[in-house]
Structure formats: structure tokens, C-alpha cells
Write a protein that holds these residues in place. Structure first.
Motif, PDB file in Angstrom:
ATOM      1  N   LEU A  86      11.200 -58.056 -69.545  1.00  0.00           N
ATOM      2  CA  LEU A  86      10.264 -59.361 -69.878  1.00  0.00           C
ATOM      3  C   LEU A  86       8.762 -58.895 -69.972  1.00  0.00           C
ATOM      4  O   LEU A  86       8.184 -58.975 -70.894  1.00  0.00           O
ATOM      5  CB  LEU A  86      10.284 -60.313 -68.944  1.00  0.00           C
ATOM      6  CG  LEU A  86       9.394 -61.392 -69.091  1.00  0.00           C
ATOM      7  CD1 LEU A  86       9.812 -62.182 -70.612  1.00  0.00           C
ATOM      8  CD2 LEU A  86       9.447 -62.560 -68.014  1.00  0.00           C
ATOM      9  N   ILE A  87       8.392 -58.005 -68.944  1.00  0.00           N
ATOM     10  CA  ILE A  87       6.827 -57.622 -68.783  1.00  0.00           C
ATOM     11  C   ILE A  87       6.644 -56.581 -69.819  1.00  0.00           C
ATOM     12  O   ILE A  87       5.309 -56.778 -70.522  1.00  0.00           O
ATOM     13  CB  ILE A  87       6.463 -56.885 -67.577  1.00  0.00           C
ATOM     14  CG1 ILE A  87       4.889 -57.316 -67.333  1.00  0.00           C
ATOM     15  CG2 ILE A  87       6.928 -55.768 -67.243  1.00  0.00           C
ATOM     16  CD1 ILE A  87       4.288 -58.507 -67.164  1.00  0.00           C
ATOM     17  N   ILE A  88       7.459 -55.572 -70.413  1.00  0.00           N
ATOM     18  CA  ILE A  88       6.895 -54.431 -71.190  1.00  0.00           C
ATOM     19  C   ILE A  88       6.655 -55.241 -72.576  1.00  0.00           C
ATOM     20  O   ILE A  88       5.504 -54.701 -73.263  1.00  0.00           O
ATOM     21  CB  ILE A  88       7.920 -53.393 -71.306  1.00  0.00           C
ATOM     22  CG1 ILE A  88       8.323 -52.637 -70.136  1.00  0.00           C
ATOM     23  CG2 ILE A  88       7.729 -52.653 -72.812  1.00  0.00           C
ATOM     24  CD1 ILE A  88       9.203 -51.801 -69.832  1.00  0.00           C
ATOM     25  N   PRO A  89       7.441 -55.938 -73.144  1.00  0.00           N
ATOM     26  CA  PRO A  89       7.232 -56.855 -74.585  1.00  0.00           C
ATOM     27  C   PRO A  89       5.897 -57.669 -74.314  1.00  0.00           C
ATOM     28  O   PRO A  89       4.924 -57.497 -75.329  1.00  0.00           O
ATOM     29  CB  PRO A  89       8.214 -57.745 -74.688  1.00  0.00           C
ATOM     30  CG  PRO A  89       9.487 -56.925 -73.940  1.00  0.00           C
ATOM     31  CD  PRO A  89       8.837 -56.344 -72.850  1.00  0.00           C
ATOM     32  N   ILE A  90       5.614 -58.215 -73.292  1.00  0.00           N
ATOM     33  CA  ILE A  90       4.443 -58.752 -72.972  1.00  0.00           C
ATOM     34  C   ILE A  90       2.933 -57.972 -73.127  1.00  0.00           C
ATOM     35  O   ILE A  90       2.032 -58.146 -73.938  1.00  0.00           O
ATOM     36  CB  ILE A  90       4.262 -59.667 -71.840  1.00  0.00           C
ATOM     37  CG1 ILE A  90       5.277 -61.042 -72.009  1.00  0.00           C
ATOM     38  CG2 ILE A  90       3.011 -60.395 -71.522  1.00  0.00           C
ATOM     39  CD1 ILE A  90       5.555 -61.936 -70.719  1.00  0.00           C
ATOM     40  N   VAL A  91       3.269 -56.929 -72.511  1.00  0.00           N
ATOM     41  CA  VAL A  91       2.127 -55.771 -72.347  1.00  0.00           C
ATOM     42  C   VAL A  91       1.919 -55.321 -73.752  1.00  0.00           C
ATOM     43  O   VAL A  91       0.648 -55.260 -74.244  1.00  0.00           O
ATOM     44  CB  VAL A  91       2.639 -54.802 -71.555  1.00  0.00           C
ATOM     45  CG1 VAL A  91       1.266 -53.599 -71.432  1.00  0.00           C
ATOM     46  CG2 VAL A  91       2.416 -55.057 -69.944  1.00  0.00           C
TER      47      VAL A  91
END
Length: 131
Positions: free
Chosen positions: A104-109
Motif C-alpha cells: 500500500l505505501i509504495i504506490p502512495i509514495v
């Protein structure tokens, strides 16, 4: 309980297989002691000895044994293989939770970085066009 109804585990088979004078095989989850049949086996005793202590189902089926051969096997059956099933883990392990979080965090970053880069480039273009 007849000997064909006896439940045999893989550890039991490993113990039986230590005796090199015996020939223990598994076919379709049935355990056989084919030691007395070695000399009579039409394919030779080596074929059976290669499968000693193992599941010989694939090798047995690949040859295409006759119905007579299958019926003859009954007399050599010493038990039924008892498969031990691993317990099902219903809780989420920390490694799985961490993996879900990073997915989840990688696409947000990446998305935030793209917006920041776009704003910087758009800001520089706007500043250069007004000069």
C-alpha cells in the motif's frame, strides 16, 4: 483390525525401509511389503527395489499394470498410509502484515513524488515563461 486396515505413517515406513532385506512401497496410499514378490516380478526385482520406502504410485501407473496385477497386490498390503496434515495457520504473521503494508505505501509514495515533481516542473516552466 486387519493388516490392510492398519494405519501406517511415513515415519513408520522410514523405519521399515531401514531393513534392506525388505521391500516396502506405497501405491495409491496403500502400503505393501513386496519382499516375497521380488523374484516373481515380471519387470525384475530392481524396478521394485528402486521404489523401496517411497511412493511408487506414479511408476506403477506409468507401466499400466493389468487388473490381475492389481488384484495380486492385495496379498502384499500391510497397511494404509496415514497422511499427517500440517495445522492450518489462521492468524496473520507479522511478515504477511508487513508485506500488505508495503504493497500500500509504495504506490502512495510514488504518487506523492509524481505530484511534487510535476509541481516543481510546472512551477519552473511558469517562472521561465514570465521572465
Amino acid at each position: 483390525m486387519a493388516s490392510t486396515d492398519k494405519l501406517v505413517t511415513m515415519s513408520d515406513i522410514a523405519e521399515l525401509a531401514k531393513d534392506k532385506d525388505k521391500c516396502i512401497i506405497i501405491v495409491d496410499d496403500k502400503v505393501y511389503d513386496v519382499t516375497k514378490f521380488l523374484d516373481e516380478h515380471p519387470g525384475g526385482e530392481e524396478v521394485l527395489k528402486e521404489q523401496h520406502g517411497q511412493d511408487a504410485t506414479t511408476a506403477f501407473e506409468d507401466v499400466g499394470h493389468s487388473i490381475d496385477a492389481r488384484q495380486q497386490m492385495i496379498q502384499f498390503q500391510i497397511g494404509q498410509l496415514q497422511r499427517v496434515r500440517a495445522p492450518v495457520n489462521t492468524t496473520t504473521t507479522p511478515a504477511v502484515a508487513a508485506t500488505s503494508w508495503t504493497k500500500l505505501i509504495i504506490p502512495i509514495v510514488i504518487a506523492v513524488s509524481a505530484v511534487v515533481i510535476y509541481k516543481l516542473i510546472a512551477g519552473q516552466m511558469g517562472a521561465s515563461s514570465t521572465s
